[in-house]
Design a protein around this motif. Structure first.
Motif, PDB file in Angstrom:
ATOM      1  N   CYS A 107      -5.908   2.569  -5.579  1.00 15.78           N
ATOM      2  CA  CYS A 107      -4.949   2.124  -6.593  1.00 15.78           C
ATOM      3  C   CYS A 107      -5.111   0.651  -6.952  1.00 15.78           C
ATOM      4  O   CYS A 107      -4.712   0.217  -8.018  1.00 15.78           O
ATOM      5  CB  CYS A 107      -3.527   2.400  -6.121  1.00 15.78           C
ATOM      6  SG  CYS A 107      -2.988   1.307  -4.782  1.00 15.78           S
ATOM      7  N   GLY A 108      -5.655  -0.141  -6.015  1.00 15.50           N
ATOM      8  CA  GLY A 108      -5.879  -1.555  -6.287  1.00 15.50           C
ATOM      9  C   GLY A 108      -4.668  -2.452  -6.109  1.00 15.50           C
ATOM     10  O   GLY A 108      -4.748  -3.664  -6.337  1.00 15.50           O
ATOM     11  N   CYS A 149       0.842  -1.207   0.000  1.00 14.26           N
ATOM     12  CA  CYS A 149       0.000   0.000   0.000  1.00 14.26           C
ATOM     13  C   CYS A 149       0.877   1.257   0.000  1.00 14.26           C
ATOM     14  O   CYS A 149       1.657   1.469   0.921  1.00 14.26           O
ATOM     15  CB  CYS A 149      -0.925  -0.004   1.217  1.00 14.26           C
ATOM     16  SG  CYS A 149      -1.974   1.476   1.260  1.00 14.26           S
ATOM     17  N   CYS A 202      -3.288  -3.622  -3.534  1.00 18.55           N
ATOM     18  CA  CYS A 202      -3.439  -4.616  -2.465  1.00 18.55           C
ATOM     19  C   CYS A 202      -4.201  -5.859  -2.915  1.00 18.55           C
ATOM     20  O   CYS A 202      -3.994  -6.952  -2.373  1.00 18.55           O
ATOM     21  CB  CYS A 202      -4.155  -3.988  -1.275  1.00 18.55           C
ATOM     22  SG  CYS A 202      -5.710  -3.159  -1.711  1.00 18.55           S
ATOM     23  N   CYS A 204      -7.281   5.778   1.559  1.00 19.38           N
ATOM     24  CA  CYS A 204      -7.123   4.908   0.384  1.00 19.38           C
ATOM     25  C   CYS A 204      -7.267   5.714  -0.907  1.00 19.38           C
ATOM     26  O   CYS A 204      -8.208   6.488  -1.064  1.00 19.38           O
ATOM     27  CB  CYS A 204      -8.192   3.809   0.444  1.00 19.38           C
ATOM     28  SG  CYS A 204      -8.216   2.731  -1.002  1.00 19.38           S
TER      29      CYS A 204
HETATM   30 FE1  SF4 Z   1      -3.756   0.949  -0.236  1.00 22.49          FE
HETATM   31 FE2  SF4 Z   1      -5.252  -0.944  -1.450  1.00 22.49          FE
HETATM   32 FE3  SF4 Z   1      -6.213   1.552  -1.127  1.00 22.49          FE
HETATM   33 FE4  SF4 Z   1      -4.214   1.071  -2.881  1.00 22.49          FE
HETATM   34  S1  SF4 Z   1      -6.352   0.273  -2.984  1.00 22.49           S
HETATM   35  S2  SF4 Z   1      -4.339   2.767  -1.415  1.00 22.49           S
HETATM   36  S3  SF4 Z   1      -3.057  -0.539  -1.791  1.00 22.49           S
HETATM   37  S4  SF4 Z   1      -5.712   0.081   0.487  1.00 22.49           S
END
Ligand code: SF4
Length: 85
Positions: free
Chosen positions: A51-52, A21, A54, A48
């Motif tokens: 961005c995906g 993240c 994770c 958050c």
């Molecule tokens: Fe963090 Fe996931 Fe949000 Fe991206 S989508 S900012 S990795 S929690």
């Protein structure tokens, strides 16, 4: 919008998601006191950036975009947000 961690994380808490993240919005991290007692990990919806990154890291497919959270796990949307209140 934000991503949401649902039921499969309970008892798993893999933390691979935490490591990718870019904005450090998944908690508790392993180095936080709350980690041991937490039943699952949570995403701070206010931080958050959607961005995906994770999602593919999760070994139990517990992370979903807000709009795609399965019906039976919709309560996890508030559960994630409430952890940060
Ligand atoms: Fe963090 Fe996931 Fe949000 Fe991206 S989508 S900012 S990795 S929690």
């Amino acid at each position: 919008m934000a991503f949401v961690i649902a039921e499969p994380c309970i008892g798993t808490k893999d933390t691979a998601c935490v490591n990718v993240c870019p904005v450090d919005c998944i908690h508790p991290r392993k180095d936080e006191d709350a980690f041991e007692g937490a039943e699952q990990l949570y995403i701070d919806p206010d931080t958050c950036i959607d961005c995906g990154a994770c999602v593919p890291e999760c070994p139990v497919t517990a992370i979903f975009p807000l709009d795609d959270v399965p019906e039976e796990w919709r309560s996890y949307i508030d559960k994630n947000a409430n952890y940060f209140k």
